[in-house]
Design a protein around this motif. Structure first.
Motif, PDB file in Angstrom:
ATOM      1  N   GLU A 149       0.804  -1.365   0.059  1.00  0.00           N
ATOM      2  CA  GLU A 149      -0.023   0.086   0.085  1.00  0.00           C
ATOM      3  C   GLU A 149       0.773   1.269  -0.028  1.00  0.00           C
ATOM      4  O   GLU A 149       0.733   1.922  -0.594  1.00  0.00           O
ATOM      5  N   VAL A 150       1.830   1.359   0.992  1.00  0.00           N
ATOM      6  CA  VAL A 150       2.469   2.523   1.112  1.00  0.00           C
ATOM      7  C   VAL A 150       3.389   2.739   0.145  1.00  0.00           C
ATOM      8  O   VAL A 150       3.847   3.769  -0.597  1.00  0.00           O
ATOM      9  N   GLU A 151       4.019   1.723  -0.354  1.00  0.00           N
ATOM     10  CA  GLU A 151       4.911   1.520  -1.616  1.00  0.00           C
ATOM     11  C   GLU A 151       4.449   2.244  -2.539  1.00  0.00           C
ATOM     12  O   GLU A 151       5.271   2.947  -3.517  1.00  0.00           O
ATOM     13  N   LEU A 152       3.388   1.696  -3.026  1.00  0.00           N
ATOM     14  CA  LEU A 152       2.578   2.322  -4.065  1.00  0.00           C
ATOM     15  C   LEU A 152       2.161   3.793  -3.824  1.00  0.00           C
ATOM     16  O   LEU A 152       2.567   4.457  -5.117  1.00  0.00           O
ATOM     17  N   GLU A 153       1.875   4.206  -2.917  1.00  0.00           N
ATOM     18  CA  GLU A 153       1.703   5.683  -2.610  1.00  0.00           C
ATOM     19  C   GLU A 153       3.087   6.422  -3.025  1.00  0.00           C
ATOM     20  O   GLU A 153       2.935   7.358  -3.488  1.00  0.00           O
ATOM     21  N   PHE A 154       4.215   5.890  -2.639  1.00  0.00           N
ATOM     22  CA  PHE A 154       5.522   6.496  -2.787  1.00  0.00           C
ATOM     23  C   PHE A 154       5.858   6.165  -4.228  1.00  0.00           C
ATOM     24  O   PHE A 154       6.265   7.133  -5.146  1.00  0.00           O
TER      25      PHE A 154
ATOM     26  N   THR B  70     -13.360  -4.168  -6.210  1.00  0.00           N
ATOM     27  CA  THR B  70     -12.048  -4.045  -6.593  1.00  0.00           C
ATOM     28  C   THR B  70     -11.416  -3.340  -7.676  1.00  0.00           C
ATOM     29  O   THR B  70     -10.410  -2.728  -7.482  1.00  0.00           O
ATOM     30  N   LEU B  71     -12.111  -3.217  -8.668  1.00  0.00           N
ATOM     31  CA  LEU B  71     -11.856  -2.490  -9.651  1.00  0.00           C
ATOM     32  C   LEU B  71     -11.836  -1.084  -9.496  1.00  0.00           C
ATOM     33  O   LEU B  71     -11.102  -0.290 -10.043  1.00  0.00           O
ATOM     34  N   ARG B  72     -13.009  -0.686  -8.960  1.00  0.00           N
ATOM     35  CA  ARG B  72     -12.901   0.951  -8.353  1.00  0.00           C
ATOM     36  C   ARG B  72     -11.743   1.243  -7.694  1.00  0.00           C
ATOM     37  O   ARG B  72     -11.097   2.311  -7.903  1.00  0.00           O
ATOM     38  N   ASN B  73     -11.553   0.336  -6.792  1.00  0.00           N
ATOM     39  CA  ASN B  73     -10.054   0.642  -5.792  1.00  0.00           C
ATOM     40  C   ASN B  73      -8.952   0.782  -6.667  1.00  0.00           C
ATOM     41  O   ASN B  73      -8.259   1.597  -6.603  1.00  0.00           O
TER      42      ASN B  73
ATOM     43  N   LYS C 121      -6.360   3.804  -7.192  1.00  0.00           N
ATOM     44  CA  LYS C 121      -5.033   3.799  -6.473  1.00  0.00           C
ATOM     45  C   LYS C 121      -3.795   3.978  -7.897  1.00  0.00           C
ATOM     46  O   LYS C 121      -2.696   4.386  -7.328  1.00  0.00           O
ATOM     47  N   LEU C 122      -4.378   3.321  -8.917  1.00  0.00           N
ATOM     48  CA  LEU C 122      -3.244   2.929  -9.698  1.00  0.00           C
ATOM     49  C   LEU C 122      -3.574   3.474 -11.083  1.00  0.00           C
ATOM     50  O   LEU C 122      -2.540   3.759 -12.161  1.00  0.00           O
ATOM     51  N   PHE C 123      -4.734   4.004 -11.415  1.00  0.00           N
ATOM     52  CA  PHE C 123      -5.093   4.592 -12.820  1.00  0.00           C
ATOM     53  C   PHE C 123      -5.642   5.866 -12.767  1.00  0.00           C
ATOM     54  O   PHE C 123      -6.375   6.337 -13.651  1.00  0.00           O
ATOM     55  N   ASP C 124      -5.112   6.717 -11.753  1.00  0.00           N
ATOM     56  CA  ASP C 124      -5.745   8.085 -11.218  1.00  0.00           C
ATOM     57  C   ASP C 124      -7.144   8.337 -11.503  1.00  0.00           C
ATOM     58  O   ASP C 124      -7.832   9.196 -11.873  1.00  0.00           O
ATOM     59  N   GLY C 125      -7.778   7.266 -11.191  1.00  0.00           N
ATOM     60  CA  GLY C 125      -9.380   7.233 -11.174  1.00  0.00           C
ATOM     61  C   GLY C 125     -10.053   7.455 -12.380  1.00  0.00           C
ATOM     62  O   GLY C 125     -11.153   7.650 -12.683  1.00  0.00           O
TER      63      GLY C 125
END
Lengths: 136, 136
Positions: free
Chosen positions: A17-22, B89-92, B96-100
């Motif tokens: 989680e935190v690593e992704l944040e960074f 899960t896809l929304r999350n 987290k990884l695709f800038d929304g």
DNA sequence: TTGGACTTACGAAGGTCTTAGTATTTACTC
DNA sequence: GAGTAAATACTAAGACCTTCGTAAGTCCAA
């Protein structure tokens, strides 16, 4: 002389989680020192400087980033491009939660993700292009 | 009298690795006892019966499953449908990884997930339907 | 060259996750 | 009702994650 960069037994595949944040900040910055990354975080994050330093050091041990010393400080750079990590993550999710059929994933996204009409049009255009390429 | 089903402070949102493994079997079975779920796992998994029981009990504490006593044994049932969890899960992941922007996600999927031409056609058909519905 | 500000390295606390052993409970049979 | 096989409850070990304090190292200015 301090010991840095010790090897590790098992290959680590995914960011915590935190690593992704960074990593997200590093992807945006291109590269950055502990202080640079810390400055990018939301003000209410309130993470101690040493915590951030620890996280980046661990990320280097896991080969997610490399570092280069500039003057007194280390500058960290991603070892993995964002889109490559996105792909890797999607493949994993497809395997674990979608029975290995990415088409189901797209269907789920298109059906209930509240995407704008424009976004849907873009995706259709993308598909049209892809399907034309396959013909040739 | 044993204490079962104690509350917990923070709402747990996502399944852990092993919980997802178990939930996948429960989704496939509809419902099942500890022994049922254990029987579904790959033979090389070699998980102790008591471990499986512990995992299911924890999943119930987290409100991922409910249980019903039948004779001597508990039968567990998912509290959450598979497609609902997929969407969540896809929304999350999008956040987290695709800038929304889920459209980026679809693009990544369509581009490098090695989907068959048929799968791509199906998705395009889905999009066509979605876009027509929006018009009305 | 010494002081001070800043940086890195290390260790540890507190949390969760995974696994499994031990103890207790339960339902059924004789 | 006691015995037995099977299930559940509890506890704990070991791994990893997140956080941060302390100690040690480093650069620069006066």
């Amino acid at each position: 002389m301090a010991v840095r960069g010790m090897r590790q037994k098992k290959k680590v595949e995914f960011l915590t989680e935190v690593e992704l944040e960074f990593m997200t900040e590093l992807w945006a910055l291109g590269e950055g020192s502990v202080r640079d990354v810390l400055a990018q975080l939301a003000p209410e994050r309130n993470l101690a400087y040493t915590s951030a330093a620890t996280i980046l050091r661990i990320m280097e041990q896991k080969n997610f980033v490399t570092s280069e010393k500039r003057g007194k400080t280390f500058v960290y750079k991603p070892m993995l491009a964002k889109d490559a990590y996105q792909s890797k993550t999607l493949r994993n999710l497809s395997d674990k939660l979608f029975d290995g059929t990415p088409a189901t994933m797209v269907a789920r996204l298109v059906n209930d993700q509240g995407m704008s009409e424009q976004a849907l049009e873009e995706i259709r255009a993308l598909l049209d292009r892809r399907l034309k390429d396959n013909d040739s």
